[in-house]
Scaffold this active site. Sequence first.
Site, PDB file in Angstrom:
ATOM      1  CG  ASP A  14      -2.018   0.994   1.187  1.00  0.00           C
ATOM      2  OD1 ASP A  14      -2.194   1.627   0.126  1.00  0.00           O
ATOM      3  OD2 ASP A  14      -2.725   1.156   2.205  1.00  0.00           O
ATOM      4  CG  ASP A 108      -3.377   3.905  -3.569  1.00  0.00           C
ATOM      5  OD1 ASP A 108      -4.279   3.173  -4.006  1.00  0.00           O
ATOM      6  OD2 ASP A 108      -3.528   4.645  -2.584  1.00  0.00           O
ATOM      7  CD  GLU A 109      -5.561  -0.789  -1.556  1.00  0.00           C
ATOM      8  OE1 GLU A 109      -5.271  -1.584  -0.636  1.00  0.00           O
ATOM      9  OE2 GLU A 109      -6.562  -0.043  -1.524  1.00  0.00           O
TER      10      GLU A 109
END
Length: 365
Positions: A14, A108-109
Amino acid sequence: MLSDLPIRKIIHVDMDAFYASVAQLDNPELKGKAIAVGGCETRGVISAASYEARKFGVKSAMSGNLAIKLCPELIFVKTNFERYKEISKRIRKIFLDYTDLVEPLSLDEAYLDVTKNKKGNPSASLIAQEIRERIFNEVGLTASAGISINKFIAKVASDYNKPNGQKTVNPEEVLSFLEHLDIRKFYGVGKVTAEKMYQKGIFTGLDLKSKSLDFLETHFGKSGRYYYHVVRGIHTSEVKPNRIRKSLAAERTFSENLSSEVFMLEKLNHIAEEVSKRLSKSKVAGKTITLKIKYSDFSLQTRSKTLPYYINDKDLIFKTAQDLLYQEQLNNSVRLLGISLSNLNTETKKTPEKESVSVQLKFGF
């Protein structure tokens, strides 16, 4: 029992305050300062906040007006999705150096299954550390990671030592880790559900574990079975590289509240065009159109219609959204409109089953 289940080595990576960190990366003058991505001092909703801004209570989905009251020195920057996508691709390329089993959840993860990996490294913890170091050295951003036997625990663990840290929950530590966990930290337990659990005397994983399956299903419906299993470390969902898109949407927050339906239709026309472009780019179509309306008092309403055929044409999307707008009287002036398409034709496609990896409970993490 946990020992009877397939045990995998799962990493959840993350990125730390991704949108805000990208802005600080591109503009070094913003480093160390409280910034908010999206919104403005008088209007709009914040998409993300830097850690410096979060210390003042500024967070995503907060109005810009409230954020500036909490943090008078807050700096607003515009969103830059093309830049986010560019950096996300670079990060994903790093992931793929270790495994092809990468399931992105957003820009983003992502989840990585490194049970069998391209480096032949038996330690998922060392792989996660190496990946985080590479992201920092090659991209210039920090990331946090969670490492454990399944996706649920890995995701919970990735939030444990943020920012720029990682947490490993070894197989023999899983049950104890979950029992001591605050119920608000359980992925899938939102604010409303947490309040309901508090009323039932559930504050920790141990409290949750003490409740029977019947009790949880009675009070939490279908989610009750999910809670019953995850608190026992049971979550069998595999990392799926070709995650099927479930919906596609676009929305706009207006600089001034709209009271006239004529002006709303003008905005909906532009939103429908954007949705159509995204559908065409993704080569998908959908049957269910949902109109999202956020009023000036921040109350939210959705109206949906399912068609007997798939569409991605802008005019058809707009016409359906128009019908939904006129479906009933508006409660107030409007600050945001959105259109989403779900029930996509991608949902009929089957993805090949992944090989289930079963190993002994104790092994190096």
